[in-house]
Design an enzyme around this catalytic site. Structure first.
Site, PDB file in Angstrom:
ATOM      1  N   GLN A  77       0.801  -1.225   0.000  1.00 31.40           N
ATOM      2  CA  GLN A  77       0.000   0.000   0.000  1.00 31.40           C
ATOM      3  C   GLN A  77       0.833   1.274   0.000  1.00 31.40           C
ATOM      4  O   GLN A  77       0.332   2.334  -0.362  1.00 31.40           O
ATOM      5  CB  GLN A  77      -0.943  -0.015   1.203  1.00 31.40           C
ATOM      6  CG  GLN A  77      -1.983  -1.124   1.104  1.00 31.40           C
ATOM      7  CD  GLN A  77      -2.928  -1.161   2.282  1.00 31.40           C
ATOM      8  OE1 GLN A  77      -2.608  -1.752   3.299  1.00 31.40           O
ATOM      9  NE2 GLN A  77      -4.065  -0.520   2.162  1.00 31.40           N
ATOM     10  N   HIS A 128      -1.624  -5.500 -12.960  1.00 28.61           N
ATOM     11  CA  HIS A 128      -1.062  -5.347 -14.311  1.00 28.61           C
ATOM     12  C   HIS A 128      -1.851  -6.141 -15.351  1.00 28.61           C
ATOM     13  O   HIS A 128      -1.934  -5.739 -16.512  1.00 28.61           O
ATOM     14  CB  HIS A 128       0.415  -5.773 -14.337  1.00 28.61           C
ATOM     15  CG  HIS A 128       1.275  -4.878 -13.491  1.00 28.61           C
ATOM     16  ND1 HIS A 128       2.422  -5.294 -12.867  1.00 28.61           N
ATOM     17  CD2 HIS A 128       1.124  -3.569 -13.143  1.00 28.61           C
ATOM     18  CE1 HIS A 128       2.953  -4.287 -12.188  1.00 28.61           C
ATOM     19  NE2 HIS A 128       2.176  -3.235 -12.339  1.00 28.61           N
ATOM     20  N   ASP A 172       2.175   0.495  -7.977  1.00 29.69           N
ATOM     21  CA  ASP A 172       3.530   0.472  -8.556  1.00 29.69           C
ATOM     22  C   ASP A 172       4.447   1.488  -7.877  1.00 29.69           C
ATOM     23  O   ASP A 172       5.633   1.213  -7.646  1.00 29.69           O
ATOM     24  CB  ASP A 172       3.493   0.811 -10.063  1.00 29.69           C
ATOM     25  CG  ASP A 172       2.989  -0.364 -10.896  1.00 29.69           C
ATOM     26  OD1 ASP A 172       2.644  -1.408 -10.312  1.00 29.69           O
ATOM     27  OD2 ASP A 172       2.924  -0.217 -12.135  1.00 29.69           O
ATOM     28  N   ARG A 192       4.079   0.077  12.992  1.00 33.71           N
ATOM     29  CA  ARG A 192       3.835  -1.249  12.421  1.00 33.71           C
ATOM     30  C   ARG A 192       3.885  -1.154  10.893  1.00 33.71           C
ATOM     31  O   ARG A 192       3.176  -0.327  10.303  1.00 33.71           O
ATOM     32  CB  ARG A 192       2.454  -1.760  12.871  1.00 33.71           C
ATOM     33  CG  ARG A 192       2.076  -3.054  12.215  1.00 33.71           C
ATOM     34  CD  ARG A 192       0.696  -3.577  12.619  1.00 33.71           C
ATOM     35  NE  ARG A 192       0.444  -4.778  11.848  1.00 33.71           N
ATOM     36  CZ  ARG A 192      -0.683  -5.049  11.209  1.00 33.71           C
ATOM     37  NH1 ARG A 192      -1.708  -4.214  11.265  1.00 33.71           N
ATOM     38  NH2 ARG A 192      -0.806  -6.159  10.519  1.00 33.71           N
ATOM     39  N   HIS A 209       1.354  -9.235   4.676  1.00 34.77           N
ATOM     40  CA  HIS A 209       0.164  -8.390   4.559  1.00 34.77           C
ATOM     41  C   HIS A 209      -0.317  -8.463   3.107  1.00 34.77           C
ATOM     42  O   HIS A 209      -0.236  -7.492   2.368  1.00 34.77           O
ATOM     43  CB  HIS A 209       0.472  -6.962   5.002  1.00 34.77           C
ATOM     44  CG  HIS A 209      -0.729  -6.132   5.341  1.00 34.77           C
ATOM     45  ND1 HIS A 209      -0.864  -5.435   6.530  1.00 34.77           N
ATOM     46  CD2 HIS A 209      -1.863  -5.869   4.659  1.00 34.77           C
ATOM     47  CE1 HIS A 209      -2.006  -4.788   6.547  1.00 34.77           C
ATOM     48  NE2 HIS A 209      -2.638  -5.024   5.412  1.00 34.77           N
ATOM     49  N   ASN A 232      -1.353 -10.794   8.616  1.00 38.04           N
ATOM     50  CA  ASN A 232      -2.379  -9.779   8.802  1.00 38.04           C
ATOM     51  C   ASN A 232      -3.701 -10.292   8.244  1.00 38.04           C
ATOM     52  O   ASN A 232      -3.829 -10.551   7.054  1.00 38.04           O
ATOM     53  CB  ASN A 232      -2.012  -8.487   8.049  1.00 38.04           C
ATOM     54  CG  ASN A 232      -3.095  -7.430   8.231  1.00 38.04           C
ATOM     55  OD1 ASN A 232      -3.250  -6.893   9.322  1.00 38.04           O
ATOM     56  ND2 ASN A 232      -3.861  -7.161   7.183  1.00 38.04           N
ATOM     57  N   GLU A 233      -4.671 -10.443   9.143  1.00 34.74           N
ATOM     58  CA  GLU A 233      -6.062 -10.698   8.765  1.00 34.74           C
ATOM     59  C   GLU A 233      -6.278 -11.949   7.915  1.00 34.74           C
ATOM     60  O   GLU A 233      -6.536 -11.867   6.709  1.00 34.74           O
ATOM     61  CB  GLU A 233      -6.645  -9.479   8.039  1.00 34.74           C
ATOM     62  CG  GLU A 233      -6.689  -8.243   8.913  1.00 34.74           C
ATOM     63  CD  GLU A 233      -7.418  -7.082   8.244  1.00 34.74           C
ATOM     64  OE1 GLU A 233      -7.740  -7.163   7.051  1.00 34.74           O
ATOM     65  OE2 GLU A 233      -7.660  -6.085   8.946  1.00 34.74           O
ATOM     66  N   ASN A 241      -7.275  -6.192  14.539  1.00 36.92           N
ATOM     67  CA  ASN A 241      -7.615  -5.063  13.675  1.00 36.92           C
ATOM     68  C   ASN A 241      -9.109  -4.832  13.838  1.00 36.92           C
ATOM     69  O   ASN A 241      -9.920  -5.709  13.523  1.00 36.92           O
ATOM     70  CB  ASN A 241      -7.338  -5.383  12.199  1.00 36.92           C
ATOM     71  CG  ASN A 241      -5.851  -5.342  11.882  1.00 36.92           C
ATOM     72  OD1 ASN A 241      -5.035  -5.012  12.736  1.00 36.92           O
ATOM     73  ND2 ASN A 241      -5.506  -5.673  10.651  1.00 36.92           N
ATOM     74  N   TYR A 293     -12.339  -2.086  13.270  1.00 40.09           N
ATOM     75  CA  TYR A 293     -12.780  -0.842  12.631  1.00 40.09           C
ATOM     76  C   TYR A 293     -14.204  -0.456  12.966  1.00 40.09           C
ATOM     77  O   TYR A 293     -14.532   0.712  13.072  1.00 40.09           O
ATOM     78  CB  TYR A 293     -12.656  -0.969  11.104  1.00 40.09           C
ATOM     79  CG  TYR A 293     -11.243  -0.855  10.607  1.00 40.09           C
ATOM     80  CD1 TYR A 293     -10.702   0.376  10.241  1.00 40.09           C
ATOM     81  CD2 TYR A 293     -10.427  -1.976  10.511  1.00 40.09           C
ATOM     82  CE1 TYR A 293      -9.404   0.494   9.784  1.00 40.09           C
ATOM     83  CE2 TYR A 293      -9.121  -1.878  10.056  1.00 40.09           C
ATOM     84  CZ  TYR A 293      -8.609  -0.635   9.697  1.00 40.09           C
ATOM     85  OH  TYR A 293      -7.310  -0.538   9.249  1.00 40.09           O
ATOM     86  N   GLU A 297      -4.677  -2.271  14.135  1.00 42.24           N
ATOM     87  CA  GLU A 297      -5.225  -1.331  13.131  1.00 42.24           C
ATOM     88  C   GLU A 297      -6.556  -0.799  13.624  1.00 42.24           C
ATOM     89  O   GLU A 297      -7.350  -1.545  14.206  1.00 42.24           O
ATOM     90  CB  GLU A 297      -5.501  -2.018  11.783  1.00 42.24           C
ATOM     91  CG  GLU A 297      -4.321  -2.186  10.893  1.00 42.24           C
ATOM     92  CD  GLU A 297      -4.699  -2.829   9.554  1.00 42.24           C
ATOM     93  OE1 GLU A 297      -5.812  -2.594   9.043  1.00 42.24           O
ATOM     94  OE2 GLU A 297      -3.857  -3.591   9.050  1.00 42.24           O
TER      95      GLU A 297
HETATM   96  C1  LIG Z   1      -8.307  -0.008   5.759  1.00 45.97           C
HETATM   97  C2  LIG Z   1      -7.506  -1.213   6.136  1.00 45.97           C
HETATM   98  O1  LIG Z   1      -8.344  -2.346   6.120  1.00 45.97           O
HETATM   99  C3  LIG Z   1      -7.766  -3.537   6.582  1.00 45.97           C
HETATM  100  O2  LIG Z   1      -8.601  -4.573   6.223  1.00 45.97           O
HETATM  101  C4  LIG Z   1      -9.962  -4.559   6.436  1.00 45.97           C
HETATM  102  C5  LIG Z   1     -10.457  -5.149   7.548  1.00 45.97           C
HETATM  103  C6  LIG Z   1     -11.824  -5.250   7.750  1.00 45.97           C
HETATM  104  C7  LIG Z   1     -12.686  -4.742   6.820  1.00 45.97           C
HETATM  105  N1  LIG Z   1     -14.104  -4.843   6.996  1.00 45.97           N
HETATM  106  O3  LIG Z   1     -14.832  -4.820   6.039  1.00 45.97           O
HETATM  107  O4  LIG Z   1     -14.545  -4.931   8.116  1.00 45.97           O
HETATM  108  C8  LIG Z   1     -12.196  -4.149   5.691  1.00 45.97           C
HETATM  109  C9  LIG Z   1     -10.815  -4.052   5.498  1.00 45.97           C
HETATM  110  C10 LIG Z   1      -6.387  -3.853   5.982  1.00 45.97           C
HETATM  111  O5  LIG Z   1      -5.662  -4.701   6.843  1.00 45.97           O
HETATM  112  C11 LIG Z   1      -5.521  -2.647   5.725  1.00 45.97           C
HETATM  113  O6  LIG Z   1      -4.525  -2.991   4.811  1.00 45.97           O
HETATM  114  C12 LIG Z   1      -6.304  -1.439   5.241  1.00 45.97           C
HETATM  115  O7  LIG Z   1      -6.660  -1.575   3.928  1.00 45.97           O
END
Ligand SMILES: C[C@H]1O[C@@H](Oc2ccc([N+](=O)[O-])cc2)[C@H](O)[C@@H](O)[C@H]1O
Length: 507
Positions: free
Chosen positions: A39, A59, A72, A97, A142, A186-187, A329, A331, A399
């Site tokens: 990212q 790509h 890229d 992190r 990740h 990650n996740e 993580n 949100y 996160e």
């Molecule tokens: C914004 C960040 O999102 C993380 O990934 C998630 C986790 C959970 C959901 N959700 O729909 O609940 C969406 C995205 C990710 O680890 C990080 O890279 C970021 O993109």
């Protein structure tokens, strides 16, 4: 005069009691920010880096990304890492992190060929952080699998856990003298369900809900192999910790009926219990109610066996207890209804929708991301449930963050509202004795938000992606977060005097 003295004493006493009652984060609570290699780094093929599944996907099928953009160059951290560390110092971070790109270190994914330039890049990055006492937290994976490994089946190949263990060894050997906290994956949900059971993340396999579960099992075994490797060969001399990060949003019942509560718990198990239970529960293996449901669905669909693979007793024991902390993580939250799902969808679907539907409350503040709303006290709800299920582990919030739309100005009051609400919810956790040790805000800077490209922005710092130098500029939320870190409490009166960032003494 006497009156004045009395008045000032009263004011001082009131102020003192306010200050005394202010809920604070402990001094050793780790405040940081988080990012991921694909990212932010760019340099997708620089200096010997191999192709990853994201490089390959953007790509070869650019249409799948909003705006047909890609990572890229992204924020070009590969060339700008010193500026990123300077931003960490501006914020006064305790920790940072970030993830390593497997294919920057091992271009083909296999450990027989190590890329010296990749090792050098991460050495420089880590050393720059340590120069300023910023603790690096390293995620090994990740989402950017080396494409060569995907061509062999990726996470569904039975040898996957060996490849990951070999990669982990290279990482521990090269960086473990200075990195004291490793996160293996990650996740898992986003890796396995989104990558193998849907088309919302690379490699977009949508493999009829069979691949999701093969991936789930191989991933937790791979995690356990890396953990045991660290434990047996590195921990004694390096003295660090190794764990995993799982995405844990809160799923609460839509009503107080037993049906909705049962549906919500099943949903939680399908979302995150499937990855957490083998590692953190006392019994190990996949959660029973979930296994039963998937077996039942598989039978209805005419499969001879459940689509969810079994763990042998030996495997259960190997995986159980293999995390020094629970990386979460978190949100947002959703409400789960048992009945609405049945009217909207054919149940069960191949995706094991767990006979329910989830949705957000209309009144919750909405972000730029369809899935992200500000749900009340959801960190506390999620962590207190995890704590009960998994015997009070040590938690790090690895996160948590808020998105705004590309092109919005630097005054991001909704992000500030979100972060302040997160702080209060974490303080509720601490008040309740939950073992929460740190918080990584997502994200330090705007970055490539996967399928959403650059349209959704999560950064405390805005990045100008039109500018070849990728200029970074602090948003108002960066000043507010800095103030929280400095004071260890949430000051609702705080307004930055200017939008100019400086580095405080000692950073
Ligand atoms: C914004 C960040 O999102 C993380 O990934 C998630 C986790 C959970 C959901 N959700 O729909 O609940 C969406 C995205 C990710 O680890 C990080 O890279 C970021 O993109």
């Amino acid at each position: 005069m006497k009156l004045l003295v009395v008045l000032s004493l009263v004011v001082a006493a009131c102020y003192g009691s306010v200050v005394r009652q202010q809920r604070r984060f402990p001094d050793d609570f780790l405040f940081g920010t988080a990012t991921a290699a694909y990212q932010i780094e760019g340099g997708w093929d620089a200096d010997g880096k191999g192709e990853s599944i994201w490089d390959y996907m953007v790509h070869n099928t650019p249409d799948v990304i909003r705006g047909k953009t890609n990572g890229d160059i992204a924020g070009d951290t590969y060339n700008n890492y010193k500026r990123d560390v300077e931003m960490m110092r501006e914020l006064g971070l305790d920790a940072y992190r970030f993830s390593m790109a497997w294919s920057r270190i091992l271009p083909t994914g296999m450990a027989n060929e190590v890329n010296p330039a990749g090792i050098e890049f991460y050495n420089n990055y880590i050393d720059e952080m340590l120069k300023y006492n910023i603790q690096p937290l390293v995620t090994l994976y990740h989402w950017d699998l080396p494409q060569k490994l995907q061509e062999l089946g990726g996470f569904t190949n039975p040898l996957f856990s060996d490849w990951f263990e070999d990669y982990a060894r290279v990482v521990f050997e090269n960086f473990g003298d200075r990195v004291k906290m490793f996160i293996t994956f990650n996740e898992p949900r986003e890796i396995c369900f989104e990558g193998y059971g849907s088309t919302t993340k690379a490699p977009r396999l949508n493999s009829t809900a069979v691949g999701t579960y093969i991936c789930a099992k191989n991933l937790v075994v791979a995690h356990a192999k890396a953990y045991r490797l660290y434990d047996q060969e590195f921990r004694a001399k390096q003295g660090g910790q190794c764990g995993i990060t799982i995405s844990v949003n809160w799923f609460g019942p839509a009503t107080e009926t037993p049906e909705d509560e049962v549906a919500a718990e099943l949903r939680r198990q399908g979302e995150w219990g499937i990855y957490a239970h083998p590692i953190f529960s006392a019994e190990g293996g996949f959660p029973k109610e979930l296994s039963d449901k998937i077996a039942e669905n598989s039978a209805k669909q005419g499969y001879a066996k459940s689509r969810l693979p079994e763990f042998t007793e030996e495997e259960k024991a190997f995986v159980r207890g293999t995390s020094d902390f629970f990386g979460v993580n978190h949100y947002t939250a959703f409400m789960v209804s048992a009945n609405d799902g049945k009217t909207s969808f054919p149940v069960p679907s191949l995706q094991d929708d767990m006979d329910n539907i989830s949705f957000a409350d209309d009144d919750w503040l909405k972000s730029a991301s369809a899935w992200l709303t500000l749900a009340p006290n959801s960190i506390y709800k999620a962590l207190s449930h995890l704590r009960t299920l998994y015997n009070d582990p040590i938690f790090y919030l690895t996160e948590n963050g808020w998105s705004t739309y590309e092109g919005r100005d630097l005054i991001d009051d909704d992000r500030i509202e979100y972060y302040r609400a997160s702080m209060e919810s974490m303080l509720n956790c601490l008040d309740d004795g939950i073992n929460l040790k740190g918080y990584m805000a997502w994200s330090l800077l705007d970055n490539f938000e996967w399928m959403e490209g650059y349209i959704e922005r999560f950064g405390l710092y805005e990045v100008d992606f039109e500018d070849p130098a990728r200029k970074r500029t602090p948003r108002k939320s960066a000043f507010v977060y800095k103030n929280i870190i400095k004071n260890r409490f949430v000051d609702y009166e705080y307004e930055p005097e200017t939008m100019t960032m400086t580095i405080d003494e000692g950073h």
